[in-house]
Design a protein around this motif. Structure first.
Motif, PDB file in Angstrom:
ATOM      1  N   ILE A  46       0.843  -1.178   0.052  1.00  0.00           N
ATOM      2  CA  ILE A  46      -0.157   0.195   0.094  1.00  0.00           C
ATOM      3  C   ILE A  46       0.881   1.316  -0.034  1.00  0.00           C
ATOM      4  O   ILE A  46       0.653   2.191  -0.757  1.00  0.00           O
ATOM      5  CB  ILE A  46      -0.901   0.159   1.162  1.00  0.00           C
ATOM      6  N   TYR A  50       1.054   4.022  -2.825  1.00  0.00           N
ATOM      7  CA  TYR A  50       0.954   5.494  -2.341  1.00  0.00           C
ATOM      8  C   TYR A  50       2.162   6.358  -2.822  1.00  0.00           C
ATOM      9  O   TYR A  50       1.971   7.642  -3.676  1.00  0.00           O
ATOM     10  CB  TYR A  50       0.952   5.657  -0.689  1.00  0.00           C
ATOM     11  N   TYR A  67      -8.649  11.486  -9.951  1.00  0.00           N
ATOM     12  CA  TYR A  67      -8.824  10.308  -9.454  1.00  0.00           C
ATOM     13  C   TYR A  67      -8.646   9.271 -10.651  1.00  0.00           C
ATOM     14  O   TYR A  67      -7.933   8.340 -10.455  1.00  0.00           O
ATOM     15  CB  TYR A  67     -10.150  10.036  -8.563  1.00  0.00           C
ATOM     16  N   ILE A 152      -7.419  -2.770  -5.798  1.00  0.00           N
ATOM     17  CA  ILE A 152      -8.048  -2.679  -4.516  1.00  0.00           C
ATOM     18  C   ILE A 152      -7.629  -1.400  -3.885  1.00  0.00           C
ATOM     19  O   ILE A 152      -8.057  -0.478  -3.365  1.00  0.00           O
ATOM     20  CB  ILE A 152      -8.294  -3.946  -3.864  1.00  0.00           C
ATOM     21  N   PHE A 153      -6.368  -1.444  -3.727  1.00  0.00           N
ATOM     22  CA  PHE A 153      -5.408  -0.803  -2.925  1.00  0.00           C
ATOM     23  C   PHE A 153      -5.086   0.468  -3.702  1.00  0.00           C
ATOM     24  O   PHE A 153      -5.562   1.733  -3.113  1.00  0.00           O
ATOM     25  CB  PHE A 153      -4.027  -1.076  -2.702  1.00  0.00           C
ATOM     26  N   LEU A 155      -7.633   1.855  -5.816  1.00  0.00           N
ATOM     27  CA  LEU A 155      -8.855   2.634  -5.684  1.00  0.00           C
ATOM     28  C   LEU A 155      -9.050   3.360  -4.356  1.00  0.00           C
ATOM     29  O   LEU A 155      -9.248   4.568  -4.353  1.00  0.00           O
ATOM     30  CB  LEU A 155     -10.018   1.417  -5.501  1.00  0.00           C
ATOM     31  N   ILE A 156      -8.478   3.181  -3.322  1.00  0.00           N
ATOM     32  CA  ILE A 156      -8.546   3.557  -2.008  1.00  0.00           C
ATOM     33  C   ILE A 156      -7.339   4.698  -2.048  1.00  0.00           C
ATOM     34  O   ILE A 156      -7.646   5.855  -1.626  1.00  0.00           O
ATOM     35  CB  ILE A 156      -8.028   2.684  -0.853  1.00  0.00           C
ATOM     36  N   VAL A 157      -6.060   4.350  -2.468  1.00  0.00           N
ATOM     37  CA  VAL A 157      -5.197   5.352  -2.296  1.00  0.00           C
ATOM     38  C   VAL A 157      -5.331   6.510  -3.289  1.00  0.00           C
ATOM     39  O   VAL A 157      -4.761   7.753  -3.085  1.00  0.00           O
ATOM     40  CB  VAL A 157      -3.730   4.539  -2.593  1.00  0.00           C
ATOM     41  N   LEU A 159      -7.802   8.045  -3.775  1.00  0.00           N
ATOM     42  CA  LEU A 159      -8.626   8.966  -3.042  1.00  0.00           C
ATOM     43  C   LEU A 159      -7.567   9.990  -2.525  1.00  0.00           C
ATOM     44  O   LEU A 159      -7.952  11.324  -2.294  1.00  0.00           O
ATOM     45  CB  LEU A 159      -9.596   8.445  -2.093  1.00  0.00           C
TER      46      LEU A 159
END
Length: 181
Positions: A46, A50, A67, A152-153, A155-157, A159
Motif C-alpha cells: 500500500i 501511495y 482520481y 483494490i489498494f 482504488l483507495i490510495v 482518493l
C-alpha cells in the motif's frame, strides 16, 4: 517514448521491488506463515502504491491529477509490476528454491489434517493443490494477485493522492505567459 510512458514503466518496476525483497526475506528466514509478516507485506504494498502515485502525479501531471488519471496510471504500472512478479516467481520456484513447493504442499496437507478431513478427502484435495503449486501455477497466481490486490489498494490510495488544479494559479500562470509574449 513519452514521459508518461517512461514514468509508468519506471514506477511499475519500482512497485515490485519491495515485494521481491520481502519475498526473499521471507524465504531466507522461513517466515512465510507469519501473519505479522503478511500484514507488513500488505502495508508495504500500500505504501509503495501511495508513493509511486505521488511521483507519477508530480512527473506527469505537474502535481495535480484526477482520481481517474491516478487510477488509470496505477493500473498500467501494476500490469508492468505483475509481469515482473510473474517472471520473478517463475525463476524463484523453478531455479532458486524449488524445494519451497514441497514445503508449501506439506503445509497445505497439515492444514487439511488440522481441519479434520478424512485421508481420502485430503488425498483428493492434494491432487488439486499440487496442480496449482508448480512454478507456472504460482507465477500465474502472483500475476493475478498483484493486479487484483493492487487494483483494490489503488482504488483507495487514489482518493488520497488526487489533487485538483489550483484555478487561480493556472489563470495567473497564463497571464504571466501572455505578458511575456
Amino acid at each position: 517514448m513519452s514521459s508518461k510512458t517512461n514514468s509508468i514503466i519506471k514506477n511499475g518496476a519500482i512497485i515490485c521491488v519491495p515485494m521481491i525483497l520481502l519475498s526473499v526475506v521471507s524465504y531466507v528466514f522461513t517466515i512465510e506463515e507469519s501473519k505479522l509478516f503478511g500484514w507488513l507485506t500488505v502495508l508495504v504494498f500500500i505504501a509503495t502504491i501511495y508513493f509511486v502515485q505521488r511521483f507519477y502525479r508530480t512527473e506527469v501531471y505537474d502535481g495535480s491529477a484526477s482520481y481517474g488519471q491516478l487510477l488509470g496510471g496505477t493500473m498500467l504500472m501494476l500490469l508492468i509490476a505483475s509481469g515482473i512478479m510473474l517472471i520473478f516467481t517463475f525463476i524463484f520456484y523453478k531455479f532458486i528454491a524449488p524445494e519451497q513447493i514441497d514445503r508449501i504442499l506439506v503445509l497445505a496437507e497439515d492444514n487439511l489434517y488440522d481441519k479434520g478431513l478424512s485421508d481420502k478427502e485430503i488425498e483428493q484435495s492434494m491432487v488439486y493443490i499440487s496442480k496449482f503449486n508448480s512454478p507456472v501455477g504460482l507465477s500465474i497466481m502472483a500475476l493475478l494477485s498483484t493486479i487484483f490486490q493492487g487494483f483494490i489498494f489503488a482504488l483507495i490510495v487514489s482518493l488520497f493522492n488526487k489533487k485538483k488544479k489550483d484555478a487561480f494559479a493556472e489563470v495567473m500562470k497564463e497571464v504571466a505567459d501572455n505578458e511575456e509574449e
